[in-house]
Design an enzyme around this catalytic site. Structure first.
Site, PDB file in Angstrom:
ATOM      1  N   CYS A 238       0.855  -1.188   0.000  1.00  9.34           N
ATOM      2  CA  CYS A 238       0.000   0.000   0.000  1.00  9.34           C
ATOM      3  C   CYS A 238       0.888   1.233   0.000  1.00  9.34           C
ATOM      4  O   CYS A 238       1.500   1.575   1.025  1.00  9.34           O
ATOM      5  CB  CYS A 238      -0.939   0.009   1.199  1.00  9.34           C
ATOM      6  SG  CYS A 238      -2.040   1.447   1.176  1.00  9.34           S
ATOM      7  N   HIS A 267      -1.818  -1.292  -3.816  1.00  9.35           N
ATOM      8  CA  HIS A 267      -2.708  -0.139  -3.714  1.00  9.35           C
ATOM      9  C   HIS A 267      -1.896   1.079  -4.118  1.00  9.35           C
ATOM     10  O   HIS A 267      -0.938   1.453  -3.425  1.00  9.35           O
ATOM     11  CB  HIS A 267      -3.211   0.037  -2.284  1.00  9.35           C
ATOM     12  CG  HIS A 267      -4.181  -1.007  -1.847  1.00  9.35           C
ATOM     13  ND1 HIS A 267      -4.699  -1.050  -0.568  1.00  9.35           N
ATOM     14  CD2 HIS A 267      -4.752  -2.041  -2.511  1.00  9.35           C
ATOM     15  CE1 HIS A 267      -5.543  -2.069  -0.462  1.00  9.35           C
ATOM     16  NE2 HIS A 267      -5.588  -2.687  -1.630  1.00  9.35           N
ATOM     17  N   HIS A 312      -7.632   5.119  -2.723  1.00  8.76           N
ATOM     18  CA  HIS A 312      -8.520   6.228  -2.355  1.00  8.76           C
ATOM     19  C   HIS A 312      -8.466   7.398  -3.333  1.00  8.76           C
ATOM     20  O   HIS A 312      -7.404   7.907  -3.646  1.00  8.76           O
ATOM     21  CB  HIS A 312      -8.167   6.754  -0.967  1.00  8.76           C
ATOM     22  CG  HIS A 312      -8.185   5.703   0.089  1.00  8.76           C
ATOM     23  ND1 HIS A 312      -7.619   5.897   1.327  1.00  8.76           N
ATOM     24  CD2 HIS A 312      -8.707   4.453   0.101  1.00  8.76           C
ATOM     25  CE1 HIS A 312      -7.782   4.815   2.059  1.00  8.76           C
ATOM     26  NE2 HIS A 312      -8.432   3.916   1.344  1.00  8.76           N
ATOM     27  N   TYR A 325     -13.963   6.434  -2.139  1.00  2.00           N
ATOM     28  CA  TYR A 325     -14.357   5.391  -3.087  1.00  2.00           C
ATOM     29  C   TYR A 325     -15.443   5.842  -4.058  1.00  2.00           C
ATOM     30  O   TYR A 325     -16.335   5.079  -4.423  1.00  2.00           O
ATOM     31  CB  TYR A 325     -14.785   4.127  -2.334  1.00  2.00           C
ATOM     32  CG  TYR A 325     -13.589   3.422  -1.733  1.00  2.00           C
ATOM     33  CD1 TYR A 325     -12.789   2.604  -2.512  1.00  2.00           C
ATOM     34  CD2 TYR A 325     -13.227   3.623  -0.412  1.00  2.00           C
ATOM     35  CE1 TYR A 325     -11.672   1.980  -1.990  1.00  2.00           C
ATOM     36  CE2 TYR A 325     -12.107   3.009   0.130  1.00  2.00           C
ATOM     37  CZ  TYR A 325     -11.341   2.179  -0.671  1.00  2.00           C
ATOM     38  OH  TYR A 325     -10.214   1.569  -0.151  1.00  2.00           O
TER      39      TYR A 325
END
Length: 351
Positions: A238, A267, A312, A325
């Protein structure tokens, strides 16, 4: 690289039809959301997600997440029942063709932000973390405001206070030992089901309220991978969770762990590091502190062929919905990431 998009099921205002129209989109990241943590997902629920995804022309490859029950993290006697339920979920997901499961081992709070709708200079809104706002909240004080974003709303004030106090009796070494116990039982099942387990780093990557947090940077990620040294035991890298700390060189970490074959899911998001925290920004490198091209190039140069998703997004163009989202900014992020991957492949191949 397989481009994917998180979808929160049939109640998500971002529909599968919306997602399918994003250029280069291949796969859906989703989960069963109506089963209590620690219980077994029905085959019918899993099959419905698979059917809806494939009817939309997308692949059913990644689950985010199968949550880990707090009793497992705390090492309570009841953990064996919850671990067996977890293993059964892995088996059932393997039957459905799932290739990757993202999960985390964070005590109590999956993620913590202080605002979900902070207005940036361009008029968009995003998720932010300011230390002074966190410091004003203490779950062990009866007069605390227990509503910081990321806190599990299923807990009452008293229950939250109780579980936080239980964790404050645990050390980081206790949490490491409980994670080892979990992995030693789950990874063999995942290997048999042909599923890659991909742990998410702590978000943010430092201790909050004195709770033990262990997946925070390179040294600890190295230790994690050695707990059960199996290729099915890997990472969700991430970028935002690691990148919110200047101590973490995200391109370096991407290169290292991709080269080891231990990154299964990525991510990709950008953050602006501040003296008192961070703000989530647009995916473009110039919008934040992270060099997104360097991260993508490091993945490509080191043989990464797993799943990525735009993480995000901001809320832009008047969109409302689940913070982080919405459709529009994540779609823009996906288009930007497509371009980065294409540019990196051309540079690497000297095209």
């Amino acid at each position: 690289m397989k481009l994917s998009f998180r979808w929160y099921g049939e109640d998500d205002p971002v529909t599968l039809r919306n997602i399918r129209q994003i250029p280069g989109m291949q796969s859906i990241v989703t989960a069963v959301y109506d089963v209590p943590v620690g219980e077994v997902w029905s085959r019918d629920s899993i099959a419905r997600l698979k059917t809806l995804t494939e009817e939309a022309g997308l692949s059913f490859d990644v689950i985010e997440s199968v949550p880990v029950h707090e009793d497992i993290k705390l090492g309570k006697p009841s953990r064996d029942r919850f671990i067996e339920n977890y293993c059964e979920n892995i088996r059932r997901l393997g039957e459905a063709g799932v290739q990757c499961v993202c999960y985390n081992f964070m005590p109590v709070f999956d993620w913590t932000r202080t605002q979900l709708d902070h207005m940036l200079p361009d008029g968009s809104t995003s998720l932010v973390y300011y230390a002074e706002q966190v410091d004003q909240v203490n779950p062990l004080k009866s007069d605390s405001d227990l509503t910081l974003p990321g806190w599990d709303a299923s807990y009452t004030r008293e229950e939250l206070r109780e579980i936080v106090s239980q964790y404050q009796e645990k050390t980081e070494e206790d949490l490491w030992e409980n994670l080892r116990y979990f992995l030693e039982r789950v990874i063999p099942v995942a290997a048999e089901a042909n599923i890659n387990m991909a742990v998410h780093q702590d978000d943010p990557c430092w201790s909050i309220f004195g709770l033990p947090r262990i997946l925070t940077g390179e040294k600890n990620l190295d230790r994690f991978l050695k707990l059960v040294d199996d290729p099915h035991n890997g990472l969700t890298l991430c970028c935002g969770s690691l990148g919110c700390s200047p101590k973490n060189d995200v391109p370096k970490l991407a290169a290292k762990y991709a080269g080891m074959g231990r990154i299964h899911f990525v991510h990709l998001r950008n953050v602006q590091i501040l003296e008192n925290g961070f703000e989530e920004r647009a995916h473009l490198s110039s919008c934040g502190s992270l060099d997104m091209y360097a991260i993508v190039k490091a993945l490509c140069e080191n043989g990464f062929d797993g799943f990525v998703r735009p993480d995000h997004g901001r809320m832009i163009w008047g969109e409302t919905g689940r913070a982080g989202y919405g459709l529009y900014d994540r779609a823009l992020g996906a288009a930007y990431l497509n371009g980065l991957f294409e540019a990196a492949e051309k540079e690497i191949n000297h095209v």
